[in-house]
Design a protein around this motif. Sequence first.
Motif, PDB file in Angstrom:
ATOM      1  N   GLY A   1     112.284   8.831  45.080  1.00 24.31           N
ATOM      2  CA  GLY A   1     111.840   9.466  43.838  1.00 24.31           C
ATOM      3  C   GLY A   1     110.640  10.365  44.087  1.00 24.31           C
ATOM      4  O   GLY A   1     110.105  10.420  45.215  1.00 24.31           O
ATOM      5  N   GLY A   2     110.230  11.041  43.032  1.00 25.46           N
ATOM      6  CA  GLY A   2     109.079  11.943  43.142  1.00 25.46           C
ATOM      7  C   GLY A   2     107.806  11.216  43.552  1.00 25.46           C
ATOM      8  O   GLY A   2     106.948  11.767  44.250  1.00 25.46           O
ATOM      9  N   THR A   3     107.671   9.956  43.112  1.00 26.41           N
ATOM     10  CA  THR A   3     106.453   9.194  43.413  1.00 26.41           C
ATOM     11  C   THR A   3     106.229   9.092  44.921  1.00 26.41           C
ATOM     12  O   THR A   3     105.088   9.189  45.396  1.00 26.41           O
TER      13      THR A   3
ATOM     14  N   MET B   1     104.716  12.185  46.184  1.00 27.13           N
ATOM     15  CA  MET B   1     103.285  12.248  45.835  1.00 27.13           C
ATOM     16  C   MET B   1     102.492  11.353  46.785  1.00 27.13           C
ATOM     17  O   MET B   1     101.436  11.724  47.302  1.00 27.13           O
TER      18      MET B   1
ATOM     19  N   PHE C   1     100.791  11.612  34.104  1.00 22.26           N
ATOM     20  CA  PHE C   1     101.144  11.820  35.514  1.00 22.26           C
ATOM     21  C   PHE C   1      99.970  12.279  36.360  1.00 22.26           C
ATOM     22  O   PHE C   1      99.956  12.082  37.573  1.00 22.26           O
TER      23      PHE C   1
ATOM     24  N   TYR D   1      98.557   9.073  37.288  1.00 16.08           N
ATOM     25  CA  TYR D   1      99.401   8.498  38.337  1.00 16.08           C
ATOM     26  C   TYR D   1      98.858   8.884  39.717  1.00 16.08           C
ATOM     27  O   TYR D   1      98.763   8.057  40.625  1.00 16.08           O
TER      28      TYR D   1
ATOM     29  N   ASN E   1     103.528  20.465  35.546  1.00 17.26           N
ATOM     30  CA  ASN E   1     104.013  20.240  34.181  1.00 17.26           C
ATOM     31  C   ASN E   1     103.752  18.784  33.818  1.00 17.26           C
ATOM     32  O   ASN E   1     104.317  17.884  34.426  1.00 17.26           O
TER      33      ASN E   1
ATOM     34  N   THR F   1     104.505  15.866  32.103  1.00 18.06           N
ATOM     35  CA  THR F   1     105.708  15.425  31.371  1.00 18.06           C
ATOM     36  C   THR F   1     105.360  14.619  30.124  1.00 18.06           C
ATOM     37  O   THR F   1     106.141  14.573  29.175  1.00 18.06           O
TER      38      THR F   1
ATOM     39  N   ASP G   1     101.791  18.300  41.946  1.00 21.30           N
ATOM     40  CA  ASP G   1     102.970  17.550  41.512  1.00 21.30           C
ATOM     41  C   ASP G   1     103.795  18.491  40.637  1.00 21.30           C
ATOM     42  O   ASP G   1     103.380  18.839  39.531  1.00 21.30           O
TER      43      ASP G   1
ATOM     44  N   VAL H   1     106.944  17.775  39.699  1.00 19.15           N
ATOM     45  CA  VAL H   1     108.158  16.990  39.429  1.00 19.15           C
ATOM     46  C   VAL H   1     108.960  17.455  38.206  1.00 19.15           C
ATOM     47  O   VAL H   1     110.169  17.582  38.298  1.00 19.15           O
TER      48      VAL H   1
ATOM     49  N   GLN I   1     115.749  14.651  39.754  1.00 18.72           N
ATOM     50  CA  GLN I   1     116.412  14.265  38.498  1.00 18.72           C
ATOM     51  C   GLN I   1     115.949  15.013  37.259  1.00 18.72           C
ATOM     52  O   GLN I   1     116.289  14.617  36.150  1.00 18.72           O
ATOM     53  N   LYS I   2     115.193  16.091  37.453  1.00 22.39           N
ATOM     54  CA  LYS I   2     114.681  16.777  36.268  1.00 22.39           C
ATOM     55  C   LYS I   2     115.277  18.187  36.184  1.00 22.39           C
ATOM     56  O   LYS I   2     116.431  18.337  35.871  1.00 22.39           O
TER      57      LYS I   2
HETATM   58  N1  PLP Z   1     105.271  13.337  38.210  1.00 18.49           N
HETATM   59  C1  PLP Z   1     105.761  13.776  37.045  1.00 18.49           C
HETATM   60  C2  PLP Z   1     105.155  14.994  36.403  1.00 18.49           C
HETATM   61  C3  PLP Z   1     106.834  13.094  36.455  1.00 18.49           C
HETATM   62  O1  PLP Z   1     107.335  13.525  35.292  1.00 18.49           O
HETATM   63  C4  PLP Z   1     107.377  11.953  37.102  1.00 18.49           C
HETATM   64  C5  PLP Z   1     108.478  11.197  36.494  1.00 18.49           C
HETATM   65  O2  PLP Z   1     108.750  11.280  35.322  1.00 18.49           O
HETATM   66  C6  PLP Z   1     106.828  11.561  38.321  1.00 18.49           C
HETATM   67  C7  PLP Z   1     105.790  12.288  38.835  1.00 18.49           C
HETATM   68  C8  PLP Z   1     107.364  10.379  39.046  1.00 18.49           C
HETATM   69  O3  PLP Z   1     108.612  10.694  39.594  1.00 18.49           O
HETATM   70  P1  PLP Z   1     109.682   9.562  39.949  1.00 18.49           P
HETATM   71  O4  PLP Z   1     109.917   8.782  38.712  1.00 18.49           O
HETATM   72  O5  PLP Z   1     110.879  10.336  40.426  1.00 18.49           O
HETATM   73  O6  PLP Z   1     109.108   8.716  41.035  1.00 18.49           O
END
Ligand code: PLP
Length: 387
Positions: A61-63, A66, A88, A91, A137, A139, A165, A167, A190-191
């Motif tokens: 995933g995106g995390t 990061m 985020f 995050y 962006n 989210t 980021d 994502v 996935q976005k």
């Molecule tokens: N960064 C942003 C801006 C996000 O919207 C998201 C997920 O919604 C993430 C990071 C985390 O990505 P992932 O859930 O694919 O690990």
Amino acid sequence: MYPNILRHPGPTPIPKKVELAMAQNMISHRSEEFVKLYRETTERVKPVFGTKQDILLLPSGGTAAMEAAVVNIASPGDEVVVVTVGAFGDYFVSICEKYGLKVHQLQKEWGEACTKEELGDFLKPLSNIKAVFATYNETSTGVLNPVGQLGEAVREHSDALYIVDGVSAIGGAPAEMDEWGIDILVTGSQKAMMLPPGLALLSVSDKAWKVIESNGSAAAYYLNLLSYREWAEKGMTPNTPAVSLIMGLSAVCDLIDEEGGFSKTVERHEVMKNMVRKSMNALSIDLLTTEENASPTITAIRTPEGLDLASYIGHLKKTYHLDFAGGLGPLQGKIFRFGHMGYCFPSDILEAVSLMEAGLQDFSYPFEPGAGVKAAQEVYLSSLRKS
Ligand code: PLP
């Protein structure tokens, strides 16, 4: 029986062409076929990032991307700046703190963007900053940070790396990684990238590679970017990649080409953003963000006055199969989020606004039926006349 009309900030709908591409026979990730797929596909994604650097693909995933950015460039005790304008950004703070970095947090109200001047003023008194992190962006709020301008502030006031980021932006918002001086840009599949979850994409500047080399990626094994770079030179990844998703990514590149190139994809997102915003204005429903900070991929809409939000969005899903996301953290119950990214078109916006209006009528909300759809149509028609 009915398809879910997924107007979420991700995961998002998958094009049939991508689904079919992902249904191909499996191939070995050490085969010639894979090397060809990997090389061609990563090359074709570059315009979406606005970079000449290689695109690296992580089966995650995106995390994880990061986290890879954090752990590869910094060591415990290093000082970093994180710009947070919502969930985020926070995050990124958590990831940095987990790895023992000293975080200076530039925190803005949820719903606002960070300006170049604010970041510049924040950086001025600081020294020895290893990296500045920002969310392109946000989210959770539908705010698009001006990451190009923030990059100028980073360069004017520090020698720090600039890590973004992307994502929920990349694939729908313009991106000029090289021109904007972004040193590491990360995104997830996935976005706006029109794929299922499970593939992270990232790109690294020459400046960041030098830092990574000297850092030795001491803390990372699976997320060690040096090994990703080493294997990428052979057209492969260090461990088993998400082969099917990479097949899907190749089809995504075909779709972008069919649309007329990535600039056309960006234009479509801009039109959809304006359709959503203008329709809410016409319904006298407030938006969370200003026009200037508005995201092309997601719009945060304030709870229509007098409505119980959970009941309203629950009703839209149950009755009309229209699926919106609620607010996060302090915005829970106060906003809902209308995703318009990836495999989403003006016709989908017309559908969603029309069903929103049907739901408002069911709740006896006072408004002029059809006003939102009409406003969205006008934006769409005027975009067609321009093109
Ligand atoms: N960064 C942003 C801006 C996000 O919207 C998201 C997920 O919604 C993430 C990071 C985390 O990505 P992932 O859930 O694919 O690990």
